[in-house]
Design a protein around this motif. Structure first.
Motif, PDB file in Angstrom:
ATOM      1  N   ILE A  15      37.347  19.575  48.199  1.00  0.00           N
ATOM      2  CA  ILE A  15      38.020  19.822  46.919  1.00  0.00           C
ATOM      3  C   ILE A  15      37.401  21.021  46.211  1.00  0.00           C
ATOM      4  N   ARG A  16      36.071  21.083  46.233  1.00  0.00           N
ATOM      5  CA  ARG A  16      35.402  22.177  45.512  1.00  0.00           C
ATOM      6  C   ARG A  16      35.668  23.538  46.131  1.00  0.00           C
ATOM      7  N   THR A  17      35.935  23.574  47.431  1.00  0.00           N
ATOM      8  CA  THR A  17      36.226  24.875  48.052  1.00  0.00           C
ATOM      9  C   THR A  17      37.601  25.404  47.655  1.00  0.00           C
ATOM     10  N   VAL A  18      38.478  24.521  47.157  1.00  0.00           N
ATOM     11  CA  VAL A  18      39.816  24.979  46.747  1.00  0.00           C
ATOM     12  C   VAL A  18      39.713  25.998  45.621  1.00  0.00           C
ATOM     13  N   THR A  19      38.681  25.887  44.781  1.00  0.00           N
ATOM     14  CA  THR A  19      38.544  26.851  43.685  1.00  0.00           C
ATOM     15  C   THR A  19      38.340  28.271  44.208  1.00  0.00           C
ATOM     16  N   GLY A  20      37.893  28.406  45.448  1.00  0.00           N
ATOM     17  CA  GLY A  20      37.741  29.737  46.033  1.00  0.00           C
ATOM     18  C   GLY A  20      39.060  30.446  46.250  1.00  0.00           C
ATOM     19  N   LEU A  21      40.172  29.717  46.115  1.00  0.00           N
ATOM     20  CA  LEU A  21      41.493  30.322  46.262  1.00  0.00           C
ATOM     21  C   LEU A  21      42.071  30.794  44.928  1.00  0.00           C
ATOM     22  N   LEU A  22      41.360  30.553  43.834  1.00  0.00           N
ATOM     23  CA  LEU A  22      41.793  31.068  42.531  1.00  0.00           C
ATOM     24  C   LEU A  22      41.453  32.558  42.431  1.00  0.00           C
ATOM     25  N   ASP A  23      42.094  33.270  41.503  1.00  0.00           N
ATOM     26  CA  ASP A  23      41.698  34.648  41.219  1.00  0.00           C
ATOM     27  C   ASP A  23      40.245  34.657  40.768  1.00  0.00           C
ATOM     28  N   GLU A  24      39.517  35.715  41.113  1.00  0.00           N
ATOM     29  CA  GLU A  24      38.105  35.737  40.765  1.00  0.00           C
ATOM     30  C   GLU A  24      37.894  35.661  39.254  1.00  0.00           C
ATOM     31  N   TRP A  25      38.704  36.392  38.497  1.00  0.00           N
ATOM     32  CA  TRP A  25      38.604  36.373  37.035  1.00  0.00           C
ATOM     33  C   TRP A  25      39.977  36.110  36.433  1.00  0.00           C
ATOM     34  N   THR A  26      39.996  35.387  35.325  1.00  0.00           N
ATOM     35  CA  THR A  26      41.258  35.165  34.626  1.00  0.00           C
ATOM     36  C   THR A  26      41.009  35.281  33.126  1.00  0.00           C
ATOM     37  N   PRO A  27      41.972  35.847  32.359  1.00  0.00           N
ATOM     38  CA  PRO A  27      41.766  36.004  30.914  1.00  0.00           C
ATOM     39  C   PRO A  27      42.117  34.730  30.158  1.00  0.00           C
ATOM     40  N   ILE A  28      41.373  34.449  29.093  1.00  0.00           N
ATOM     41  CA  ILE A  28      41.694  33.345  28.185  1.00  0.00           C
ATOM     42  C   ILE A  28      41.560  33.851  26.754  1.00  0.00           C
ATOM     43  N   VAL A  29      42.156  33.122  25.820  1.00  0.00           N
ATOM     44  CA  VAL A  29      41.943  33.442  24.414  1.00  0.00           C
ATOM     45  C   VAL A  29      40.485  33.125  24.096  1.00  0.00           C
ATOM     46  N   ALA A  30      39.784  34.090  23.534  1.00  0.00           N
ATOM     47  CA  ALA A  30      38.351  33.917  23.283  1.00  0.00           C
ATOM     48  C   ALA A  30      38.090  32.674  22.433  1.00  0.00           C
ATOM     49  N   GLY A  31      37.182  31.834  22.905  1.00  0.00           N
ATOM     50  CA  GLY A  31      36.791  30.646  22.153  1.00  0.00           C
ATOM     51  C   GLY A  31      37.702  29.453  22.311  1.00  0.00           C
TER      52      GLY A  31
END
Length: 469
Positions: A80-96
């Protein structure tokens, strides 16, 4: 997909050409890219290439939430934890933002207010994919507040009204918004708590204590479960089961080579940190031992024998060699056959035996360890001419070995053996592995094999083994 952690406002993000994708779309695109490039999709996962992973990949490509079903110690959580390796390396969020809202589509009350006030100057932050993973071990005391959220009494005390949506303290699921969330051992979760996940899986939103609050969640939910739990400790309620798009079965290593790869991958760090060496033939003994325990009729097959059994066995045997080196002044700790029996006592608690075997647990494991040693001997030295070693026992000579006898002392007791280099070569000891520790490990394994083949006898006295004709 444009990713630039140096961008700090919504305006800069739009100008960069960034495109907003859902979590499942991210995973699908990145998985397809790795499939086309022939890259490793799930690093560190051993033995699932032709069985489990194709089913998992199809589920991820279809955008399904899923359940991994298998006995303990089959690598479900690691997978399950290796699935996160398929996400984009960085993603933007609203700060805070507590729930990781995307700047293009803020959903919580706070972020919508900030977006209205700041407009294109809305501050953004970036999250690495390693931070976009949430996990909860399902326990009977888990509450809806833990998973979904509850009213925050501190915010109420600060003067906000009870109906204010900003008084909500978000649980683990919304805090994993725009990421992957895992519920381990889902059947252990009380049925009334499982109900709280129904909306997450179908309507993709959450409800908190009757608030007029609808937060659309962008999340991939993966659960793990042990088949034994369905009858012993709980079950996955039918409506929740129905909402998972796929069920993927896991399994233990199917062959000896896979078992060996798994032990070397997972336990090598353990014995290297101990500054000990575990020769290949002893790794094979432990791998065969683990497989024999799994297949034994004396062991409860429903419970299974975890991969942690073989990993702990390898580390315990190496620790025994380190202990010998510390007590006797050996320069280099090399694990020998005499270090294996102690593993039985260490690992007995990791195996669930049938009720009829109560009181015989140590005897069963000791017998299986001997079988594993004999099978390894037949596969490595079984066809060799060991007459030169047997000749050492002519005229009633005997050799005593034990876990506190130095390698050099054991070699002195045995004396020079013609063909030792060939024995070591057969056991996978190449050039540079000619220390007294390696030679003693090879000869002691040969002695034990000859005993198991009934060509020598062995007496065990005060933990030491005395080999004779």
């Amino acid at each position: 997909m444009h990713q630039n952690p140096e961008l700090h406002t919504l305006r800069e993000l739009r100008q960069s050409g960034h495109i907003h994708r859902t979590v499942k779309a991210e995973i699908r695109a990145n998985l397809l890219a790795r499939l086309r490039a022939g890259e490793d999709r799930f690093p560190g996962i051993v033995g699932f290439d032709d069985t489990v992973l194709p089913h998992l990949e199809r589920a991820l490509l279809a955008g399904h939430d899923l359940v991994l079903l298998g006995e303990r110690g089959q690598g479900k959580t690691r997978l399950i934890r290796t699935v996160t390796g398929l996400l984009d390396e960085w993603t933007p969020i609203v700060a805070g933002c507590e729930i990781n809202d995307h700047p293009y589509a803020p959903s919580c009350v706070r972020c919508r207010r900030l977006a209205a006030e700041a407009g294109e100057d809305l501050p953004i932050a970036w999250k690495h994919r390693d931070e976009r993973y949430g996990e909860k071990l399902a326990t009977p005391d888990t509450s809806v507040g833990d998973l979904i959220g509850d009213v925050d009494p501190i915010k109420i005390a600060e003067g906000r009204t009870l109906g204010d949506p900003e008084t909500v303290h978000y649980g683990l699921v919304p805090r994993s918004n725009r990421g992957v969330f895992s519920v381990n051992e889902l059947p252990d979760l009380a049925e009334r708590i499982q109900v709280s996940l129904l909306n997450v899986l179908e309507e993709r939103d959450i409800q908190v204590r009757g608030y007029n609050l609808r937060l659309p969640l962008d999340i991939l939910l993966i659960a793990s479960a042990n088949p034994e739990d369905y009858t012993n400790r709980g079950r996955i309620i039918t409506p929740l089961k129905d909402r998972f798009g796929a069920e993927v079965r896991t399994h233990y290593p199917l062959d000896l080579d896979t078992e060996l790869r798994l032990i070397r991958q997972e336990a090598t760090l353990g014995w290297s940190e101990l500054d000990a060496e575990l020769p290949d033939h002893l790794v094979e003994v432990i791998a065969r031992f683990t497989r024999l325990v799994r297949e034994s009729t004396a062991v409860d097959s429903r419970s299974g024998v975890s991969a942690r059994f073989s990993i702990a066995a390898a580390e315990s045997a190496a620790a025994s060699a380190v202990r010998r080196a510390a007590l006797t002044g050996e320069e280099h700790a090399v694990t020998r056959v005499c270090d294996l029996p102690s593993v039985v006592h260490t690992l007995r608690g990791k195996v669930e035996f049938e009720v009829s075997e109560e009181g015989r647990e140590t005897d069963v494991l000791t017998h299986l360890l001997r079988r594993a040693t004999a099978e390894t001997f037949r596969g490595t030295l079984g066809g060799m001419d060991l007459s030169a070693l047997l000749a050492k026992f002519d005229d009633g000579a005997q050799v005593e070995s034990g876990e506190l006898i130095q390698a050099g002392e054991l070699l002195r007791r045995i004396g020079p053996v013609e063909g030792l280099a060939k024995i070591m070569s057969k056991l996978g000891m190449g050039e540079g592995e000619e220390s007294p520790g390696h030679a003693a490990a090879a000869l002691e394994f040969a002695l034990e094999g000859l005993f198991l083949m009934r060509r020598l006898s062995k007496d065990v006295t005060e933990g030491n083994a005395i080999y004779r004709t």
